[in-house]
Design a protein around this motif. Structure first.
Motif, PDB file in Angstrom:
ATOM      1  N   ASP A   5     -21.049  61.968 -66.389  1.00 50.71           N
ATOM      2  CA  ASP A   5     -21.156  62.738 -65.153  1.00 50.71           C
ATOM      3  C   ASP A   5     -21.432  64.197 -65.478  1.00 50.71           C
ATOM      4  O   ASP A   5     -21.200  64.657 -66.585  1.00 50.71           O
ATOM      5  CB  ASP A   5     -19.871  62.624 -64.349  1.00 50.71           C
ATOM      6  N   TRP A   6     -21.912  64.894 -64.482  1.00 54.90           N
ATOM      7  CA  TRP A   6     -22.102  66.333 -64.599  1.00 54.90           C
ATOM      8  C   TRP A   6     -20.737  67.001 -64.498  1.00 54.90           C
ATOM      9  O   TRP A   6     -19.865  66.536 -63.782  1.00 54.90           O
ATOM     10  CB  TRP A   6     -23.018  66.846 -63.488  1.00 54.90           C
ATOM     11  N   GLU A  51     -19.256  66.732 -74.437  1.00 50.13           N
ATOM     12  CA  GLU A  51     -19.879  67.519 -73.371  1.00 50.13           C
ATOM     13  C   GLU A  51     -21.128  68.184 -73.930  1.00 50.13           C
ATOM     14  O   GLU A  51     -21.090  68.809 -74.979  1.00 50.13           O
ATOM     15  CB  GLU A  51     -18.911  68.565 -72.829  1.00 50.13           C
ATOM     16  N   LEU A  58     -31.702  69.934 -69.438  1.00 51.15           N
ATOM     17  CA  LEU A  58     -30.552  69.820 -68.546  1.00 51.15           C
ATOM     18  C   LEU A  58     -30.318  71.137 -67.815  1.00 51.15           C
ATOM     19  O   LEU A  58     -30.393  72.198 -68.422  1.00 51.15           O
ATOM     20  CB  LEU A  58     -29.288  69.463 -69.325  1.00 51.15           C
ATOM     21  N   HIS A  62     -23.209  68.202 -68.987  1.00 50.46           N
ATOM     22  CA  HIS A  62     -23.032  66.769 -68.767  1.00 50.46           C
ATOM     23  C   HIS A  62     -21.992  66.275 -69.765  1.00 50.46           C
ATOM     24  O   HIS A  62     -21.971  66.697 -70.910  1.00 50.46           O
ATOM     25  CB  HIS A  62     -24.352  66.024 -68.973  1.00 50.46           C
TER      26      HIS A  62
END
Length: 80
Positions: A5-6, A51, A58, A62
């Motif tokens: 996930d972000w 991370e 990007l 993320h």
């Protein structure tokens, strides 16, 4: 369980239409440390996390988190 996930600093994002249709949810980008904390509080063992910082591809951080249910504990044998 593998979660990708972000991440962020808790900011709320209300998405716009998706494929031309309105959506009705909100998303909160949590810091990785908070996600790990929530999984631990839920009784899962977090075995790894990573991370990735934003780069040319990007636009935001993320994270991937690997967690598992702890092994069952064997109860003490009953003696008579």
């Amino acid at each position: 369980m593998l979660i990708g996930d972000w991440t962020g600093t808790g900011e709320e994002v209300v998405p716009g239409p998706v494929f031309g249709h309105p959506v009705s949810y909100r998303n909160y980008f949590l810091p990785l440390s908070r996600l790990v904390e929530l999984l631990t509080e839920a009784g899962l063992d977090v075995t790894a996390h990573l991370e990735q910082e934003p780069d040319g591809r990007l636009k935001r951080r993320h994270a991937c988190v690997l967690a598992r249910k702890p092994p069952a504990r064997n109860p003490a044998p009953v003696t008579s």
